[in-house]
Structure formats: C-alpha cells, structure tokens
Design an enzyme around this catalytic site. Sequence first.
Site, PDB file in Angstrom:
ATOM      1  N   GLU A  69      -4.997  -3.966  -1.907  1.00 35.13           N
ATOM      2  CA  GLU A  69      -6.440  -3.738  -1.757  1.00 35.13           C
ATOM      3  C   GLU A  69      -6.716  -2.456  -0.975  1.00 35.13           C
ATOM      4  O   GLU A  69      -7.817  -1.924  -0.988  1.00 35.13           O
ATOM      5  CB  GLU A  69      -7.108  -4.951  -1.092  1.00 35.13           C
ATOM      6  CG  GLU A  69      -6.657  -5.290   0.323  1.00 35.13           C
ATOM      7  CD  GLU A  69      -5.371  -6.130   0.366  1.00 35.13           C
ATOM      8  OE1 GLU A  69      -4.541  -6.038  -0.559  1.00 35.13           O
ATOM      9  OE2 GLU A  69      -5.208  -6.880   1.361  1.00 35.13           O
ATOM     10  N   SER A  74       5.136  -7.049   3.340  1.00 34.08           N
ATOM     11  CA  SER A  74       5.692  -7.417   4.650  1.00 34.08           C
ATOM     12  C   SER A  74       6.470  -8.729   4.548  1.00 34.08           C
ATOM     13  O   SER A  74       6.247  -9.520   3.619  1.00 34.08           O
ATOM     14  CB  SER A  74       4.558  -7.569   5.658  1.00 34.08           C
ATOM     15  OG  SER A  74       3.685  -8.587   5.206  1.00 34.08           O
ATOM     16  N   CYS A 119       9.770   1.444   3.390  1.00 36.31           N
ATOM     17  CA  CYS A 119      10.655   0.347   3.786  1.00 36.31           C
ATOM     18  C   CYS A 119      12.076   0.873   3.975  1.00 36.31           C
ATOM     19  O   CYS A 119      12.925   0.177   4.507  1.00 36.31           O
ATOM     20  CB  CYS A 119      10.629  -0.758   2.753  1.00 36.31           C
ATOM     21  SG  CYS A 119      11.279  -0.219   1.183  1.00 36.31           S
ATOM     22  N   GLU A 158       9.338  -3.921  13.051  1.00 39.27           N
ATOM     23  CA  GLU A 158       8.987  -2.843  12.109  1.00 39.27           C
ATOM     24  C   GLU A 158       7.729  -2.158  12.624  1.00 39.27           C
ATOM     25  O   GLU A 158       6.702  -2.801  12.826  1.00 39.27           O
ATOM     26  CB  GLU A 158       8.724  -3.439  10.717  1.00 39.27           C
ATOM     27  CG  GLU A 158       8.388  -2.378   9.696  1.00 39.27           C
ATOM     28  CD  GLU A 158       8.249  -2.920   8.286  1.00 39.27           C
ATOM     29  OE1 GLU A 158       7.621  -3.978   8.104  1.00 39.27           O
ATOM     30  OE2 GLU A 158       8.761  -2.273   7.353  1.00 39.27           O
ATOM     31  N   PHE A 203       0.804  -1.232   0.000  1.00 41.69           N
ATOM     32  CA  PHE A 203       0.000   0.000   0.000  1.00 41.69           C
ATOM     33  C   PHE A 203       0.833   1.277   0.000  1.00 41.69           C
ATOM     34  O   PHE A 203       0.336   2.351  -0.316  1.00 41.69           O
ATOM     35  CB  PHE A 203      -0.944   0.005   1.217  1.00 41.69           C
ATOM     36  CG  PHE A 203      -0.276   0.405   2.504  1.00 41.69           C
ATOM     37  CD1 PHE A 203      -0.026   1.749   2.803  1.00 41.69           C
ATOM     38  CD2 PHE A 203       0.150  -0.548   3.430  1.00 41.69           C
ATOM     39  CE1 PHE A 203       0.604   2.121   3.987  1.00 41.69           C
ATOM     40  CE2 PHE A 203       0.777  -0.180   4.603  1.00 41.69           C
ATOM     41  CZ  PHE A 203       1.010   1.148   4.885  1.00 41.69           C
ATOM     42  N   LYS A 246      -1.189  -7.150  -9.329  1.00 40.92           N
ATOM     43  CA  LYS A 246      -2.137  -7.278  -8.216  1.00 40.92           C
ATOM     44  C   LYS A 246      -1.871  -6.113  -7.271  1.00 40.92           C
ATOM     45  O   LYS A 246      -0.927  -6.133  -6.479  1.00 40.92           O
ATOM     46  CB  LYS A 246      -1.927  -8.626  -7.513  1.00 40.92           C
ATOM     47  CG  LYS A 246      -3.157  -9.174  -6.801  1.00 40.92           C
ATOM     48  CD  LYS A 246      -3.716  -8.303  -5.704  1.00 40.92           C
ATOM     49  CE  LYS A 246      -2.972  -8.426  -4.397  1.00 40.92           C
ATOM     50  NZ  LYS A 246      -3.478  -7.446  -3.393  1.00 40.92           N
TER      51      LYS A 246
HETATM   52  P1  NAD Z   1       1.363  -6.620   3.089  1.00 39.99           P
HETATM   53  O1  NAD Z   1       2.351  -7.713   3.156  1.00 39.99           O
HETATM   54  O2  NAD Z   1       0.238  -6.619   4.065  1.00 39.99           O
HETATM   55  O3  NAD Z   1       0.663  -6.617   1.628  1.00 39.99           O
HETATM   56  C1  NAD Z   1       1.439  -6.574   0.451  1.00 39.99           C
HETATM   57  C2  NAD Z   1       0.704  -7.323  -0.644  1.00 39.99           C
HETATM   58  O4  NAD Z   1       0.601  -8.694  -0.284  1.00 39.99           O
HETATM   59  C3  NAD Z   1      -0.709  -6.829  -0.870  1.00 39.99           C
HETATM   60  O5  NAD Z   1      -0.964  -6.810  -2.252  1.00 39.99           O
HETATM   61  C4  NAD Z   1      -1.573  -7.851  -0.135  1.00 39.99           C
HETATM   62  O6  NAD Z   1      -2.817  -8.053  -0.751  1.00 39.99           O
HETATM   63  C5  NAD Z   1      -0.754  -9.118  -0.187  1.00 39.99           C
HETATM   64  N1  NAD Z   1      -0.799  -9.956   1.022  1.00 39.99           N
HETATM   65  C6  NAD Z   1      -1.157  -9.601   2.281  1.00 39.99           C
HETATM   66  N2  NAD Z   1      -0.983 -10.634   3.123  1.00 39.99           N
HETATM   67  C7  NAD Z   1      -0.501 -11.661   2.390  1.00 39.99           C
HETATM   68  C8  NAD Z   1      -0.123 -13.003   2.702  1.00 39.99           C
HETATM   69  N3  NAD Z   1      -0.211 -13.487   3.927  1.00 39.99           N
HETATM   70  N4  NAD Z   1       0.340 -13.773   1.696  1.00 39.99           N
HETATM   71  C9  NAD Z   1       0.447 -13.290   0.452  1.00 39.99           C
HETATM   72  N5  NAD Z   1       0.097 -12.035   0.098  1.00 39.99           N
HETATM   73  C10 NAD Z   1      -0.373 -11.234   1.056  1.00 39.99           C
HETATM   74  O7  NAD Z   1       2.152  -5.251   3.120  1.00 39.99           O
HETATM   75  P2  NAD Z   1       1.564  -3.775   3.186  1.00 39.99           P
HETATM   76  O8  NAD Z   1       1.027  -3.547   4.551  1.00 39.99           O
HETATM   77  O9  NAD Z   1       0.702  -3.492   2.010  1.00 39.99           O
HETATM   78  O10 NAD Z   1       2.899  -2.915   2.973  1.00 39.99           O
HETATM   79  C11 NAD Z   1       3.789  -2.591   4.005  1.00 39.99           C
HETATM   80  C12 NAD Z   1       4.935  -3.569   4.072  1.00 39.99           C
HETATM   81  O11 NAD Z   1       5.610  -3.607   2.828  1.00 39.99           O
HETATM   82  C13 NAD Z   1       5.987  -3.159   5.096  1.00 39.99           C
HETATM   83  O12 NAD Z   1       6.421  -4.309   5.784  1.00 39.99           O
HETATM   84  C14 NAD Z   1       7.109  -2.583   4.245  1.00 39.99           C
HETATM   85  O13 NAD Z   1       8.394  -2.630   4.819  1.00 39.99           O
HETATM   86  C15 NAD Z   1       7.019  -3.464   3.047  1.00 39.99           C
HETATM   87  N6  NAD Z   1       7.668  -2.853   1.889  1.00 39.99           N
HETATM   88  C16 NAD Z   1       8.886  -3.334   1.539  1.00 39.99           C
HETATM   89  C17 NAD Z   1       9.565  -2.774   0.482  1.00 39.99           C
HETATM   90  C18 NAD Z   1      10.920  -3.272   0.098  1.00 39.99           C
HETATM   91  O14 NAD Z   1      11.440  -2.814  -0.903  1.00 39.99           O
HETATM   92  N7  NAD Z   1      11.517  -4.186   0.826  1.00 39.99           N
HETATM   93  C19 NAD Z   1       8.986  -1.710  -0.233  1.00 39.99           C
HETATM   94  C20 NAD Z   1       7.735  -1.253   0.141  1.00 39.99           C
HETATM   95  C21 NAD Z   1       7.070  -1.838   1.224  1.00 39.99           C
END
Ligand code: NAD
Length: 485
Positions: free
Chosen positions: A177, A227, A282, A376, A150, A174
Amino acid sequence: MKYPALKNYINGEFVVSGSSRTLPVISPVDGALLSEVPMSTAEDLHTAVEAARAAFHKWSKTPIKERVQVFFRYKFLLEKNLQELASLCSEENGKTIGESVAEIEKCIELTEFATSLPQLVTGEVLEVSKGVECRTEHVPLGVVASIVPFNFPSMVPNWTIPNAIALGNCMIMKPSEKVPISCGRIAELLKEAGLPDGVFNVVHGDVEIVEAICDHPGIEAVSFVGSTKAAKNVYQRATKNYKRCLALGGAKNHLMVMPDAIPAMTAQNVVASMSGCAGQRCMAASAMVGVANVDHIIDKICDEARKVVPGVNLGAVINKESKERIERYITEAEEQGAKILVDGRGAKVSGKENGTYVGPTVIDYVKPDMAVATEEIFGPVISIMRTNTVDEALAIENANPYGNAASVFTQNGGVARYVIDHASAGMIGVNIGVPVPREPFSFGGWNESKFGVGDITGKSSIEFWTKLKKSTVKWNPEAGVNWMS
Ligand code: NAD
C-alpha cells in the site's frame, strides 16, 4: 494529487473498489501526494478470484511454449519502457534513479529466466519394468496470490509474476500500500504483451486483504515477501487453510571482515551494501564483525560512507515513521556507549524539505546485545562489532534469529570456505556485499528470514508453482503382468 486515485485491476480492466477506505500514497522524495490507494473489500477479492478461476482453464491448457511468448514480448516492453518505469519507481519508493534502473533491469533478467522454463519443465520418463513407463509432468496449481513489500515496487512482484504465470497459473497480486502504483503499469504491460484477461489481477489493500487472501478457498497458493512478523502471520494463516505457502521475512545480514581483506574493495562493498537503496534491502549489510585489527579498513569505510550524500547518490527512506525509527536506533546505541563514526541523523535535502532522508551512518564498538546489533533497522546504518577470532564472529552471526545473507571479506580461501560452511544463512558472499544469487540460481534465506520449503525465484520456484503428476503406462499387452501391474 499527481496521479488519479488507484483502482484494482480485474479481468483486464481497472475497476473501482467497493471500499470507501483509502490511504494516501506519498512520495518519500519530497512528500508530494502522488495518489490514493483503496483498501479493497473481501468482495473485490472474490471478484478477482472468480475472474482468475475463469481464465485458468484456458491458460493452463495453453502449451507452455505458447505461454512464454507473452513473456518474450513483456521483456521487450520492460526494455522499451525502462526509463518511465524507473522514474515511477523512484517517485513512489524514494530510491535513486540509478537504483531504479537497476531494479527494472533485474525485472528483465527475471523475465528472461521465465522464457527458459519450457527447457526446464520437460519432466522425466523411464521404463520402470518391462513395457511399463513412468512419467512426470509439472501441472499448474490454479489461482495463486503474491503479496509484496514496499522496498522493490517492481522487482519483487516480478520475482513471482513471470514464473508463476508462465507455468500456467493465474495470479492475484497484492502490492504494498506504500508503493502501489508500479503494479498497475505492470498490469498494462502484461496486457500489451498479450496476456489474456483474468490471468493477472491486482487487488490493493493492507493486512485485512492479505488475511482475506489467506482465507479465500479459491486460492491454492500464497507467496509472501515482507517483514518477519507479517510473514509468520501469512504462513500460519495460509497453511491453516491448507494452502501451499512460501513466506519470506526480514533480515539482519552480517559481514565478517578479516584483517587480510583488501581494504579499498572491502570498504566500497560494505558501504554499497549498507547504503544502497537507503539500506532498505533484505540483502543489505546491517551488522559488521571486524575480526582482530581491522581499524585501517574501518577508516576507509568511513571515508567511503562520507561520499554517500542524501539526495545525490542516496535515496530517501520510505516515510517519516521509518526515518524516526532509524534515528531512534542510532541515538539509543550512542546512549548505550557505542561510537557514532559517521552520523546520518537530521539529514536534509535542499528543495526537498518534506523528503524523508537519513544519511549514511557508521556505528563502532557496538555490543552484540544492543538493539542495533540484533534488530533489522532497514536504513543506511552499519553496526560494527569487534572479535578476536572468526569463530567468535560466526557465533554472533549464528545467534541472530534471521538468516538471509552473510558475507566474509578475506583473501584466505580456507577462511572463506569455513565461513560458507558455518554461517547460518541461505545466501553467503565471499568478498561480495550483496550476495544475491542470479538466475537460474534461486533466492531465499533460512531461519526467521523464510517460512516454507524451497526458494522464491530460479529453478526452485518451479516446485512451488506446480504440482507433479505421475503417470504409469503399459503400452504393449504382450509384456504380461508383473508385480507392479
Ligand atoms: P511489511 O511486512 O510491513 O509489508 C509487506 C506486505 O505485507 C505488504 O503488502 C503489507 O500490506 C502486508 N502486511 C503488513 N502487515 C501485515 C500483517 N501483519 N499480516 C499480513 N500482511 C501484512 O513489510 P514492508 O515494510 O513493506 O517491507 C520491508 C520488509 O520486507 C523488511 O523486513 C524486509 O527485510 C522484508 N523483505 C524481505 C525480503 C526477502 O527476500 N526476505 C525481500 C524484500 C523485503
């Protein structure tokens, strides 16, 4: 509802999902209902994969110099629509308009890089023995998927779209959401730029559709950003199904501040890093280790933090759950004996009472085993620990399971090089709070911040989005037969 209910984007058309399950899209700025997003079915995904497979034959055979013409036009359209894209980004994600403008500018830089790909994928050729030539070519994989978080509704999708598609792949995107609207605009702009139907598709949903992507036999590669928990799930599931996978996870980035650091510059960088995008990056600084006496710098950090005002130069965090989680972390640290120097709990923005804001928070005298030091937080919070030596600071940084970024603030070149050598993170900063490598350098962390080989952007992404074909050719029969003929 400000916008119509969202649809998937398949084969150049917006199409209604077969699912009746939807989620509301709420603006963190003021709690307004923006839209609703469908939780697509496996059949929706299958239709998108079929469309992408049908488009792949022609697109992959289009010369790369022609393919990148789409991205020259797309770059122009990003520039033309920058303000509109930025306000949409702020509306659905909650970041300030200035941060959203910077996000779209970054999309432009990412697209510029993709337009340079013809110069970077020329392959190699060598006469390996008399009359025999070996040659390599970068061949696209087929249908690939990109799953995004997000916190950057436009930038993270554009980490993958221009490179993967310019290199000849067709894509299923994808979106998150929580911020699903921007990807629909991206689809429209790609079409306007002349991208053939079926090359780029958007399928909305949550974890269920992500797992369907990992399982679909028509998808060759999955890139994921989110995440660590979800990254592990995706990496395990996609590779179990023999797909290529690169999954970027969460982070806990450490800033090491030496007593010789320039106070004003350090304070500005620390605060910009921990509070930019409301700490939802991140690459955000989340932990600081002050080495020896840095009280004078911490005072300045507090002064800088107090200049960051929710609703003015600090955006909202993504939702109510997030605000509550961040505030719980602060309260728990306080209960465990840490000192809250600047307290962002209970922030309210007048006229936006339903917005989800957390003010900048500086916590001092944090112990390395407290949750605010190890987990985090993903909010505008910095947890300060104290050590006597740079080695002790590095030991704290090294012990953390993540490894996205780490920075050192010092005027001593030897100390800076020592930290570059000994920090266990993929991206290191010296006197930089957010050490994002810019194109053509690639972006990617280490340890629990990334699963898979290579990085997601820049030159490294070429290896992820293509496979190498090696051909060995003998043109002149008079060269005779030797051991390798
Ligand atoms: P999230 O993991 O909740 O969701 C990311 C995506 O994965 C979404 O599209 C979601 O629908 C899907 N998703 C959610 N739970 C899932 C699961 N159990 N299995 C598979 N897919 C799943 O993350 P978020 O809250 O949208 O974003 C924040 C996180 O993203 C933070 O931890 C941040 O550090 C990380 N992030 C990392 C980077 C990087 O380059 N390392 C960059 C941006 C964000």
